[in-house]
Design an enzyme around this catalytic site. Structure first.
Site, PDB file in Angstrom:
ATOM      1  N   HIS A  45      43.030  45.195  38.311  1.00 30.45           N
ATOM      2  CA  HIS A  45      42.425  43.899  37.957  1.00 30.45           C
ATOM      3  C   HIS A  45      41.083  44.193  37.277  1.00 30.45           C
ATOM      4  CE1 HIS A  45      41.788  39.472  39.329  1.00 30.45           C
ATOM      5  NE2 HIS A  45      41.024  39.732  38.294  1.00 30.45           N
ATOM      6  N   GLU A  72      46.256  42.373  36.268  1.00 28.36           N
ATOM      7  CA  GLU A  72      45.829  41.013  36.616  1.00 28.36           C
ATOM      8  C   GLU A  72      44.532  40.678  35.895  1.00 28.36           C
ATOM      9  OE1 GLU A  72      46.953  41.217  41.369  1.00 28.36           O
ATOM     10  OE2 GLU A  72      44.864  41.295  40.731  1.00 28.36           O
ATOM     11  N   HIS A 192      46.369  38.850  48.292  1.00 29.73           N
ATOM     12  CA  HIS A 192      44.998  38.599  48.711  1.00 29.73           C
ATOM     13  C   HIS A 192      44.878  38.590  50.228  1.00 29.73           C
ATOM     14  CE1 HIS A 192      40.855  37.902  47.892  1.00 29.73           C
ATOM     15  NE2 HIS A 192      41.135  37.994  46.617  1.00 29.73           N
TER      16      HIS A 192
END
Ligand code: PXP
Length: 240
Positions: A45, A72, A192
């Site tokens: 990410h 991401e 998450h």
């Protein structure tokens, strides 16, 4: 039914590397090792300030990842150009602000319908599977369907937070929305704050779940158990 795939998020490895300005630990080597230890995907990410994974890391990782490469991020023009150039297997679109500590909310798929449609179409035209980060709200799933996305990734922060208070209540919106996504033909990912305590319950309750991406807790656990053991422990939670 095939087991849910474990994708290891390498941001925290890059954070440690960046702390000294050298190349230790080497991100490419860690990606290869995660795969040889059983990871079924590698996630990165790159945030705009590049405090974890840097844009320059992406082509190097793309060259070595043999499982599934997932990038991401917030689809700015810079991000999209990088993704289109590197063609990962999957791109997960996240509406995080440039200065966000971490992602903390999903897309409003109704308000951002036109934008998401355009971006998703652009990525899919290059053969990249698209997933969009989303809260477990039925109207958002219906909106996601209209964007043409291949998958959604549930933001599981609230699930993790409520897990120890009342896990049945914590899972409820995810169950409902996962079923709906399945009925609409949308694939389901999640990520998450997933960890060794809450992962199995999530997986057992969402039969539609295809993939989880896990970073913070997994890398923290690796300090105690080692990376090989830790990846095997997470895989164990997904395979029962
Ligand atoms: N999914 C998304 C969209 C994220 O932004 C993150 C954090 O980078 C994760 C999954 C992984 O979260 P965690 O590091 O808490 O496992």
């Amino acid at each position: 039914m095939p087991a849910t795939r474990l994708s290891v998020n390498l941001n925290k490895i890059a954070l440690i590397r960046n702390a000294r300005g050298s190349d230790l630990p080497n991100l490419v080597q860690v990606a290869k090792d995660c795969e040889s230890f059983g990871a079924e995907g590698i996630t990165v990410h790159p945030r705009p300030d590049e405090r974890h994974v840097r844009y320059a890391d992406i082509p190097l990782l793309k060259e070595v990842v043999t499982t599934e490469f997932n990038i991401e991020g917030n689809p700015t023009r810079r991000f999209l150009d990088m993704v289109l150039e590197n063609k990962p297997h999957q791109c997960t679109l996240v509406p995080d602000a440039p200065d966000a500590l971490t992602s903390d909310a999903g897309w409003d798929t109704v308000k951002n319908q036109d934008f998401l449609k355009k971006v998703i179409g652009e990525l899919q035209a290059e053969g990249i599977r698209v997933s969009i980060f989303i809260d477990p709200v039925e109207s958002m799933i219906l909106g996601a369907k209209d964007t043409g996305t291949d998958r959604i990734e549930f933001y599981t922060g609230p699930y993790a937070e409520d897990f120890f208070k009342d896990k049945r209540q914590a899972i409820e919106p995810f169950k409902k929305c996962s079923t709906l996504a399945g009925q609409l033909g949308i694939g389901v990912n999640a990520g998450h704050d997933l960890n060794l305590h809450n992962l199995a319950y999530l997986n057992d309750n969402l039969p539609e779940l295809l993939e989880v991406s896990i970073g913070h807790a997994l890398i923290s656990d690796a300090l105690y158990y080692g990376l090989h053991n830790t990846i095997q422990m997470y895989l164990g939670k997904l395979k029962g």
